[in-house]
Design a protein around this motif. Structure first.
Motif, PDB file in Angstrom:
ATOM      1  N   THR A   1     -12.320  -3.344  -0.044  1.00  0.00           N
ATOM      2  CA  THR A   1     -11.332  -4.035   0.649  1.00  0.00           C
ATOM      3  C   THR A   1     -12.001  -4.541   1.879  1.00  0.00           C
ATOM      4  O   THR A   1     -12.605  -3.933   2.656  1.00  0.00           O
ATOM      5  CB  THR A   1     -10.112  -3.516   1.219  1.00  0.00           C
ATOM      6  OG1 THR A   1      -9.321  -2.748   0.018  1.00  0.00           O
ATOM      7  CG2 THR A   1      -9.137  -4.390   1.724  1.00  0.00           C
TER       8      THR A   1
ATOM      9  N   ARG B   1     -14.818   3.791   5.701  1.00  0.00           N
ATOM     10  CA  ARG B   1     -14.190   2.723   6.270  1.00  0.00           C
ATOM     11  C   ARG B   1     -14.981   2.133   7.783  1.00  0.00           C
ATOM     12  O   ARG B   1     -15.311   3.125   8.524  1.00  0.00           O
ATOM     13  CB  ARG B   1     -12.807   2.758   6.679  1.00  0.00           C
ATOM     14  CG  ARG B   1     -12.011   1.660   7.359  1.00  0.00           C
ATOM     15  CD  ARG B   1     -10.495   1.839   7.794  1.00  0.00           C
ATOM     16  NE  ARG B   1      -9.823   0.859   8.388  1.00  0.00           N
ATOM     17  CZ  ARG B   1      -8.947  -0.061   7.633  1.00  0.00           C
ATOM     18  NH1 ARG B   1      -8.790   0.058   6.247  1.00  0.00           N
ATOM     19  NH2 ARG B   1      -8.311  -0.854   8.333  1.00  0.00           N
TER      20      ARG B   1
ATOM     21  N   ASP C   1      -3.706  -9.138  -4.267  1.00  0.00           N
ATOM     22  CA  ASP C   1      -5.027  -8.374  -3.711  1.00  0.00           C
ATOM     23  C   ASP C   1      -5.592  -9.434  -2.714  1.00  0.00           C
ATOM     24  O   ASP C   1      -6.856  -8.967  -2.450  1.00  0.00           O
ATOM     25  CB  ASP C   1      -5.997  -8.497  -5.081  1.00  0.00           C
ATOM     26  CG  ASP C   1      -5.969  -9.933  -5.792  1.00  0.00           C
ATOM     27  OD1 ASP C   1      -5.459 -10.950  -5.354  1.00  0.00           O
ATOM     28  OD2 ASP C   1      -6.978 -10.520  -7.008  1.00  0.00           O
ATOM     29  N   TRP C   2      -5.224 -10.659  -1.958  1.00  0.00           N
ATOM     30  CA  TRP C   2      -5.529 -11.192  -1.168  1.00  0.00           C
ATOM     31  C   TRP C   2      -4.438 -11.999  -0.162  1.00  0.00           C
ATOM     32  O   TRP C   2      -3.267 -11.646  -0.687  1.00  0.00           O
ATOM     33  CB  TRP C   2      -6.696 -12.156  -1.218  1.00  0.00           C
ATOM     34  CG  TRP C   2      -6.029 -13.354  -2.170  1.00  0.00           C
ATOM     35  CD1 TRP C   2      -6.200 -13.553  -3.789  1.00  0.00           C
ATOM     36  CD2 TRP C   2      -5.233 -14.596  -2.011  1.00  0.00           C
ATOM     37  NE1 TRP C   2      -5.545 -14.991  -4.062  1.00  0.00           N
ATOM     38  CE2 TRP C   2      -5.025 -15.438  -3.058  1.00  0.00           C
ATOM     39  CE3 TRP C   2      -4.780 -15.109  -0.575  1.00  0.00           C
ATOM     40  CZ2 TRP C   2      -4.373 -16.559  -2.937  1.00  0.00           C
ATOM     41  CZ3 TRP C   2      -4.016 -16.226  -0.402  1.00  0.00           C
ATOM     42  CH2 TRP C   2      -3.706 -16.795  -1.420  1.00  0.00           C
TER      43      TRP C   2
ATOM     44  N   THR D   1       1.009  -1.329  -0.047  1.00  0.00           N
ATOM     45  CA  THR D   1       0.151  -0.055  -0.084  1.00  0.00           C
ATOM     46  C   THR D   1       0.763   1.390   0.039  1.00  0.00           C
ATOM     47  O   THR D   1       1.885   1.440   0.784  1.00  0.00           O
ATOM     48  CB  THR D   1      -0.874  -0.098   1.269  1.00  0.00           C
ATOM     49  OG1 THR D   1      -1.537  -1.120   1.364  1.00  0.00           O
ATOM     50  CG2 THR D   1      -1.910   1.114   1.192  1.00  0.00           C
TER      51      THR D   1
ATOM     52  N   ASN E   1     -12.822   0.817  -5.430  1.00  0.00           N
ATOM     53  CA  ASN E   1     -12.061  -0.516  -4.969  1.00  0.00           C
ATOM     54  C   ASN E   1     -12.686  -0.750  -3.618  1.00  0.00           C
ATOM     55  O   ASN E   1     -12.917   0.086  -2.687  1.00  0.00           O
ATOM     56  CB  ASN E   1     -10.542  -0.148  -4.666  1.00  0.00           C
ATOM     57  CG  ASN E   1      -9.955  -0.115  -5.979  1.00  0.00           C
ATOM     58  OD1 ASN E   1      -9.673  -1.193  -6.529  1.00  0.00           O
ATOM     59  ND2 ASN E   1      -9.422   0.880  -6.288  1.00  0.00           N
TER      60      ASN E   1
ATOM     61  N   GLU F   1      -7.595 -10.777   4.301  1.00  0.00           N
ATOM     62  CA  GLU F   1      -7.818  -9.542   3.790  1.00  0.00           C
ATOM     63  C   GLU F   1      -8.110  -9.733   2.146  1.00  0.00           C
ATOM     64  O   GLU F   1      -7.077 -10.579   1.607  1.00  0.00           O
ATOM     65  CB  GLU F   1      -6.827  -8.484   4.153  1.00  0.00           C
ATOM     66  CG  GLU F   1      -7.294  -6.926   3.628  1.00  0.00           C
ATOM     67  CD  GLU F   1      -6.497  -5.968   4.110  1.00  0.00           C
ATOM     68  OE1 GLU F   1      -6.510  -5.692   5.190  1.00  0.00           O
ATOM     69  OE2 GLU F   1      -5.437  -5.729   3.169  1.00  0.00           O
ATOM     70  N   LYS F   2      -8.972  -9.311   1.549  1.00  0.00           N
ATOM     71  CA  LYS F   2      -9.092  -9.463   0.231  1.00  0.00           C
ATOM     72  C   LYS F   2      -9.495  -8.078  -0.466  1.00  0.00           C
ATOM     73  O   LYS F   2     -10.361  -7.445   0.127  1.00  0.00           O
ATOM     74  CB  LYS F   2     -10.330 -10.317  -0.049  1.00  0.00           C
ATOM     75  CG  LYS F   2     -10.775 -10.470  -1.648  1.00  0.00           C
ATOM     76  CD  LYS F   2      -9.932 -10.983  -2.533  1.00  0.00           C
ATOM     77  CE  LYS F   2     -10.297 -10.975  -3.988  1.00  0.00           C
ATOM     78  NZ  LYS F   2      -9.523 -11.147  -4.876  1.00  0.00           N
ATOM     79  N   ARG F   3      -8.918  -7.780  -1.484  1.00  0.00           N
ATOM     80  CA  ARG F   3      -9.217  -6.472  -2.216  1.00  0.00           C
ATOM     81  C   ARG F   3      -9.772  -6.651  -3.746  1.00  0.00           C
ATOM     82  O   ARG F   3      -9.582  -7.538  -4.261  1.00  0.00           O
ATOM     83  CB  ARG F   3      -7.948  -5.624  -2.717  1.00  0.00           C
ATOM     84  CG  ARG F   3      -7.429  -5.041  -1.126  1.00  0.00           C
ATOM     85  CD  ARG F   3      -5.980  -4.526  -1.568  1.00  0.00           C
ATOM     86  NE  ARG F   3      -5.438  -3.995  -0.198  1.00  0.00           N
ATOM     87  CZ  ARG F   3      -4.266  -3.103  -0.233  1.00  0.00           C
ATOM     88  NH1 ARG F   3      -3.575  -3.216  -1.487  1.00  0.00           N
ATOM     89  NH2 ARG F   3      -3.710  -2.839   0.928  1.00  0.00           N
TER      90      ARG F   3
END
Length: 711
Positions: free
Chosen positions: A404, A450, A353-354, A41, A402, A392-394
């Motif tokens: 997350t 969030r 992405d995960w 990130t 996006n 975690e998954k995006r």
């Protein structure tokens, strides 16, 4: 419940700065990667409330410990009661001290991924490349140690691409620093870096009884080493070694409410920590990359103080000769041995992405308390085992939107036993996580929403249980028995963030609105009795709810080619619900229960700000001026005494040469007196034990010069 005026919110939302940094181009800004996130990130695109302080910003203020730079971060505070701040509050939430009982921290601290929560004396800053302050629950990535937030320190990376450095610094109050850092390539598959830092200082207290000015002094040695090895094309390994040898004094509280003390047995605040960590990364699988992080740390933690803050001794007939005939003499010493083992195994997709992972920590803390009024040493043993599954998954819903989602389920087991016969176990299964949606409107503007939840474990109040049969505390028997243990706490946070980074990099801004609710909120309370000798008993209890909400903003604007200005404003409202405490009735002298619902939470100032400018005077000379300030705040829940509001002025002037850098720096240039820890009770026999607000003060005006030789 109080609310903000709409105009104030509008003004605040116009200001922001996601990164406290000295970067000079858009390209450099994009290089800032947040190392405390589970997936790669950039700070610019992080859909989370994160302040990143880079090396240049750390060094221009002459900071040598994390407490020296936190004033510039909005909605973060710290408490002392020790030689260095090691307990932090983010958005008004966090512990303020540790004495007898174990602490489950609300704000975690890590250095190079190794857990230093509760023992942040080690958070020295030489050769630290980046400090990251995560605000709000980090229930997915960190878990039980980060209900309120997380502070992550990362050392300068290995290899010949990093500069070598020798540093010599001197300042008032006897401040001296000698440090060196160097890295290089062993061969084309291995590289290393080593840093050594020695800091000494007299501290800011004069002990007039002993005729000394160093009883609250600093004596710290920090060593950090890293080795990166490419074992094969698919397998890399990183080894980290830490050694912290801290031998600080502790003599901060004065009966005369100033910076002069009368202690005949000044205290100490020592830490001897050795830690090692190994990170193995394997990229040979077709579907994911594997990473295994393991660490072990071993710490000896010694903390003690002169409880009477004065001088004197008992005669054969138990009369007292010293500061006053009614005086007393006692010391309170705590010797802890702390070991901690971590294991973090995770799989990350090739597309990043995960991520899914398994985390386990085993921690043990053995305490020996040597207290004048105890018949024998008090011993306790606390074993903690927590294991967690997380992921975690995006998702990319479109080119600009996006999503997350993260989840962590953690089991936290604690076994406590002490020499008073107290045996207690806790077994809490908790969960946390987050759901985040972000929209990138263009290259410059990002908005995110969030929802997150964090948690912290419950525990046992061993000190309260040990005092049940104390003859001096009979009036508190039922209060102590009622608070033998406390339950887990959860924090739910809703957050809206806006980030703007202009394409020409002249303006960088962020604004964050947040609202948090605390369920089964854990609070620290104190019972005191001065009828025979002063007796203090602390315990944690739960109250049903609390709320914390506010706004965090700052802005960084390049006014001209040579002048950059920055400003930040953070606002915070806090509230506690259905909380009672015992107070002495001024008429009857009896202890009565008083409800303080609706009051602000402890160590939670309503506002904090920073304002300043960097001025490139010549190609080689840079000037910096900044002002930081914060509102008054309550010290505790057991009384209503407050720290005064304060504004601090800081400045530095740096010459950057080819191989020599010289910096003149100063903090608190107007020599303001401000409190960083406060207690309210009677401890002075000269005035009949009248209760007062005794404060430990933050640093006075400090100035110094630093010379760096670069190679």
């Amino acid at each position: 419940m109080k609310t903000y005026a709409p105009s104030l919110i509008v003004v605040s939302l116009a200001m922001a700065l996601p990164v406290i940094a000295d970067e000079n181009s858009k390209k450099e800004i994009e290089k800032i990667v947040v190392k405390g996130e589970l997936l790669p990130t950039s700070a610019k695109n992080a859909a989370n409330s994160i302040d990143v302080i880079n090396k240049a910003a750390l060094e221009k203020s002459g900071a040598d410990h994390i407490q020296d730079v936190l004033q510039q971060v909005g909605n973060i505070n710290y408490s002392s009661g020790s030689s260095r701040a090691r307990f932090f509050q983010i958005r008004g939430i966090g512990e303020r001290s540790q004495f007898v009982d174990p602490v489950n921290p609300s704000v975690g601290v890590a250095i190079d991924r190794i857990d230093y929560s509760e023992i942040a004396n080690a958070a020295t800053l030489f050769d630290i490349d980046q400090v990251e302050v995560f605000k709000g629950p980090q229930g997915t990535s960190v878990g039980a140690n980060a209900m309120a937030g997380f502070i992550n320190l990362a050392s300068t990376e290995t290899g010949s691409g990093q500069e070598g450095k020798v540093r010599v610094s001197m300042g008032n109050y006897g401040f001296q620093q000698l440090a060196a850092a160097y890295g290089g390539d062993i061969n084309n598959k291995a590289e290393y870096r080593v840093s050594v830092n020695k800091v000494d200082g007299d501290g800011y207290i004069e002990n007039t009884y002993l005729g000394r000015k160093d009883t609250n002094g600093i004596d710290e040695l920090s060593v950090r080493a890293m080795l990166d090895v490419e074992m094969s094309q698919e397998w890399t390994m990183k080894a980290v070694l830490h050694k912290f040898d801290i031998n600080n004094g502790y003599d901060s509280f004065s009966l005369d409410l100033n910076r002069t003390t009368l202690s005949d047995e000044p205290g100490f605040d020592r830490q001897d920590t050795t830690a090692i960590a190994l990170t193995n990364k394997y990229q040979g699988f077709s579907f994911a990359d594997a990473e295994l992080f393991i660490s072990h740390s071993n710490s000896d933690l010694d903390y003690g103080f002169d409880e009477d803050w004065a001088y004197g001794q008992y005669n054969d007939d138990w009369s007292f000769t010293g500061i006053h005939p009614d005086g007393y003499s006692s010391t309170d010493y705590y010797f802890r041995k702390r070991t901690a083992d971590q294991l973090d195994l995770r799989l990350t997709s090739k597309d990043k992405d995960w991520v899914v992972g398994l985390y386990n920590q085993q921690k043990n803390a053995d305490l020996t308390r040597q207290y004048t009024w105890n018949d024998s040493d008090f011993l306790s043993d606390y074993d903690v085992a927590n294991i967690a599954l997380y992921g975690e998954k995006r998702f990319a819903l479109s080119d600009s939107i996006n999503i997350t989602a993260g989840l962590r389920v953690e089991n936290y087991q604690g076994d406590y036993a002490d020499s008073n016969g107290t045996v207690s176990s806790t077994d809490d299964t908790m969960w946390g996580g987050h759901f985040t949606a972000s929209k990138q409107y263009d290259d410059a503007f990002l908005a995110y929403f969030r929802v997150s939840q964090g948690f912290k474990a419950g525990g046992v109040n061993g000190e309260a249980l040990s005092k049940l049969n104390d003859a001096n505390l009979q009036q508190f028997y039922f209060e102590l028995r009622e608070h033998a243990s406390f339950k887990p706490e959860t924090l739910t946070n809703v957050e809206l963030g806006l980030k703007y980074n202009s394409n020409d990099n002249k303006l960088n801004a962020v604004a964050t609105l947040f609202y948090s609710t605390r369920d089964d909120m854990q609070i620290k309370q104190w019972l005191t009795d001065n009828s025979v000798v002063p007796v203090f008993v602390g315990y944690l209890s739960n109250v049903p709810t609390g709320s914390n909400y506010g706004v965090e903003t700052s802005v960084n604007y390049k006014l001209t080619k040579s002048i950059k200005v920055f400003a930040g404003l953070s606002l915070l409202e806090t509230e506690i619900d259905n909380i009672d405490r015992l107070e002495e009735d001024p008429v009857t002298g009896e202890d009565v229960s008083v409800n303080i619902s609706g009051r602000e939470q402890a160590h939670a100032p309503k506002y904090q700000f920073n304002l300043g400018a960097d001025w490139q005077l010549t190609d080689n000379i840079i000037a910096n001026v900044s002002f930081t300030g914060k509102d008054e705040f309550y010290y505790s829940y057991s009384h209503d005494e407050t720290a005064d509001s304060v504004v601090l002025a800081n400045a530095s002037l740096t010459y950057k040469g080819d191989v020599i850098d010289v910096t003149l720096w100063g903090r608190n240039l107007t020599d303001e007196e401000y409190g960083v820890r406060g207690f309210y009770f009677g401890n002075d026999p000269r005035d009949g034990w009248v209760a007062k607000n005794y404060e430990q003060f933050g640093e006075p005006r400090v100035i110094g010069i630093r010379l760096d030789y670069l190679f």
